[in-house]
Write a protein that holds these residues in place. Structure first.
Motif, PDB file in Angstrom:
ATOM      1  N   UNK A 281      -0.601   2.893 -15.820  1.00  0.00           N
ATOM      2  CA  UNK A 281      -0.046   0.920 -16.177  1.00  0.00           C
ATOM      3  C   UNK A 281      -1.546   1.242 -14.513  1.00  0.00           C
ATOM      4  N   UNK A 282      -2.572  -0.120 -14.716  1.00  0.00           N
ATOM      5  CA  UNK A 282      -3.256   0.521 -13.789  1.00  0.00           C
ATOM      6  C   UNK A 282      -2.673  -1.062 -12.658  1.00  0.00           C
ATOM      7  N   UNK A 283      -1.910  -2.270 -12.840  1.00  0.00           N
ATOM      8  CA  UNK A 283      -1.412  -3.318 -12.637  1.00  0.00           C
ATOM      9  C   UNK A 283      -0.570  -3.151 -10.778  1.00  0.00           C
ATOM     10  N   UNK A 284       0.131  -2.160 -12.328  1.00  0.00           N
ATOM     11  CA  UNK A 284       1.734  -1.738 -11.765  1.00  0.00           C
ATOM     12  C   UNK A 284       1.049  -0.712 -10.266  1.00  0.00           C
ATOM     13  N   UNK A 285      -0.245   0.935 -10.457  1.00  0.00           N
ATOM     14  CA  UNK A 285      -0.298   1.184  -9.314  1.00  0.00           C
ATOM     15  C   UNK A 285      -1.236   0.349  -8.417  1.00  0.00           C
ATOM     16  N   UNK A 286      -1.591  -0.581  -8.788  1.00  0.00           N
ATOM     17  CA  UNK A 286      -2.695  -1.110  -7.511  1.00  0.00           C
ATOM     18  C   UNK A 286      -1.967  -2.441  -6.691  1.00  0.00           C
ATOM     19  N   UNK A 287      -0.260  -2.485  -7.825  1.00  0.00           N
ATOM     20  CA  UNK A 287       1.034  -3.091  -6.393  1.00  0.00           C
ATOM     21  C   UNK A 287       1.303  -2.830  -5.596  1.00  0.00           C
ATOM     22  N   UNK A 288       1.251  -1.129  -6.537  1.00  0.00           N
ATOM     23  CA  UNK A 288       2.568  -0.092  -5.320  1.00  0.00           C
ATOM     24  C   UNK A 288       1.745   0.448  -4.246  1.00  0.00           C
ATOM     25  N   UNK A 289      -0.084   0.141  -4.068  1.00  0.00           N
ATOM     26  CA  UNK A 289      -0.811   0.673  -3.200  1.00  0.00           C
ATOM     27  C   UNK A 289      -1.075  -0.581  -2.320  1.00  0.00           C
ATOM     28  N   UNK A 290      -0.498  -1.719  -2.928  1.00  0.00           N
ATOM     29  CA  UNK A 290      -0.687  -2.454  -2.269  1.00  0.00           C
ATOM     30  C   UNK A 290      -0.078  -3.003  -1.332  1.00  0.00           C
ATOM     31  N   UNK A 291       1.202  -2.585  -1.587  1.00  0.00           N
ATOM     32  CA  UNK A 291       2.855  -2.395  -0.740  1.00  0.00           C
ATOM     33  C   UNK A 291       2.697  -1.240  -0.033  1.00  0.00           C
ATOM     34  N   UNK A 292       2.106  -0.634  -0.394  1.00  0.00           N
ATOM     35  CA  UNK A 292       2.278   0.884   0.844  1.00  0.00           C
ATOM     36  C   UNK A 292       1.200   0.899   2.069  1.00  0.00           C
ATOM     37  N   UNK A 293      -0.157   0.085   1.352  1.00  0.00           N
ATOM     38  CA  UNK A 293      -0.842   0.069   2.968  1.00  0.00           C
ATOM     39  C   UNK A 293       0.022  -1.155   4.261  1.00  0.00           C
ATOM     40  N   UNK A 294       1.051  -1.949   3.546  1.00  0.00           N
ATOM     41  CA  UNK A 294       1.641  -2.296   4.528  1.00  0.00           C
ATOM     42  C   UNK A 294       1.706  -1.320   5.628  1.00  0.00           C
ATOM     43  N   UNK A 295       2.069  -0.264   5.621  1.00  0.00           N
ATOM     44  CA  UNK A 295       2.545   0.822   6.375  1.00  0.00           C
ATOM     45  C   UNK A 295       1.632   0.480   7.543  1.00  0.00           C
TER      46      UNK A 295
END
Length: 426
Positions: A281-295
């Motif tokens: 699931x590329x879309x879900x993966x990139x959404x999760x990575x984008x959220x993780x970047x907020x760290x």
């Protein structure tokens, strides 16, 4: 050939195996089987269960033929400290499982305490004593982070866990008991990390389960979320990605209601990204990575230095792993090369190198595959990390479709020999 080792060859023939077929079944070279039977070498401990199963004999019968005797627990502890590796015997299982059972009973009895101010044994555990226990926990995490062989910290971890569980057996005020549950959760997560690094996932799962129970009793959502995330990561490494979804969802809910100053929620997202990548699931993966970047918006106080150490520095390698799983070699290589450019532990660096070798497989670039895989094997030998070994096993599986190339065939044989412990026995 000694009489006992003759028995080994007789068992092999009775089971219908030639040396070549048994070697292929076990993922080792034929010469390795020949040396076992001649008495030149002995199978390393973690290879023996599969050998015994293939021969149709019990582990005890196999060990008797190999001339092994059972060492004492004190000898095993000495070996663990000296070698920096867990010895695959009954010590981790017996010692740790007894401690887990006792801890589970003690933690489950927390509701019996109520608001009483009674104390048994040595009397009240004051703030200074709690601080000393917390400081030692932190020191153990630092040792674990800096050690080239992570298993070297195991004896100290079990000793500290025994102290914490002993303290929990006493009757304490609610606030004191909650503090002890937090410290116990912290250290059970570290114990789980030690077993995870040694590729002993069942023991790691036991530790993470107890850690989650202790965090729940402590009322710490962030600790609880981290314990669940570590537990889910076992399924990620076993490539059972669908199994991680409900546990990571629970961890995300806990973290969302936890301390917003901590990086917990972003770490959960990073692991969710890898699970989504494994599910394609590329879309879900990139959404999760984008959220993780907020760290990256958080300061250094967002980490505890112990059970929570996510600061965003691992995001390039995690992003690279995700794109590798998704079959996107160009995106993966860009992130993985970035990950190689910063200091990292042997385990992390070895993991990145295996991913880069997998990128080479996807591109049919033999030189890239061989170079990175060879470097990863060297780090695996230096660190004794089961994490790198597990990823090398995954790479070796990919190589089965490329055995027409002599260089990749040789690489596969080298990986098989390394995983069987031929060159780095315990």
């Amino acid at each position: 050939m000694s009489g006992k080792r003759t028995r080994l060859a007789e068992w092999r023939r009775a089971a219908g195996y030639s040396q070549e077929r048994l070697a292929e079944h076990l993922g080792v070279d034929r010469s390795t089987v020949a040396r076992w039977e001649s008495g030149g070498t002995a199978p390393v401990p973690f290879a023996r269960p599969r050998l015994a199963a293939a021969l149709g004999v019990s582990s005890a019968e196999l060990n008797a033929v190999l001339g092994d005797s059972r060492p004492s627990e004190s000898q095993l502890a000495t070996q663990a400290v000296a070698s920096g590796k867990l010895v695959e015997t009954d010590l981790p299982r017996r010692g740790l499982l007894r401690l887990l059972s006792l801890a589970g009973t003690v933690i489950a009895g927390a509701e019996l305490v109520g608001d009483r101010g009674e104390f048994l044994g040595e009397g009240p555990l004051d703030d200074g004593s709690l601080a000393e226990l917390a400081t030692f926990n932190q020191q153990l995490w630092r040792i674990f982070a800096l050690a080239s062989t992570k298993q070297a910290v195991y004896p100290l971890v079990t000793q500290q866990l025994a102290v914490l569980v002993d303290r929990l057996k006493r009757t304490h005020r609610v606030a004191t008991r909650q503090a002890l549950c937090e410290l116990t959760c912290d250290l059970f997560q570290l114990a789980g990390e030690v077993f995870f690094d040694n590729d002993q996932y069942t023991s790691a799962a036991h530790c993470y389960t107890l850690a989650a129970q202790a965090a729940r009793e402590a009322g710490s959502r962030d600790l609880w979320a981290c314990a669940l995330t570590r537990h889910a990561f076992i399924s990620v490494y076993e490539q059972q990605f669908a199994e991680t979804v409900p546990m990571l969802s629970s961890a995300a809910d806990l973290a969302a209601n936890g301390d917003s100053a901590l990086s917990t929620r972003y770490w959960v997202s990073a692991v969710q990204a890898e699970a989504a990548a494994g599910l394609g699931d590329l879309s879900a993966c990139e959404r999760a990575l984008e959220h993780a970047e907020q760290v990256r918006r958080l300061g250094r106080e967002s980490q505890t230095g112990g059970w929570l150490r996510f600061d965003g520095s691992r995001l390039p390698e995690q992003r690279g792993t995700c794109y590798t799983l998704l079959g996107k070699p160009d995106l993966a290589e860009r992130s993985l090369q970035e990950a190689l450019s910063v200091p990292a532990s042997l385990r992390r660096r070895g993991s990145v190198l295996v991913d880069l070798a997998n990128v080479g497989v996807m591109r049919r670039d033999v030189e890239q595959t061989v170079n990175y895989a060879t470097a990863a094997m060297d780090l695996s030998e230096q660190s004794g990390s089961g994490v790198i070994a597990r990823k090398l096993a995954g790479l070796n599986h990919q190589l089965t479709n490329h055995r027409h190339d002599a260089r990749l065939l040789r690489l596969s044989e080298q990986i098989s020999a390394r995983l069987a412990g031929e060159r780095s026995p315990l």
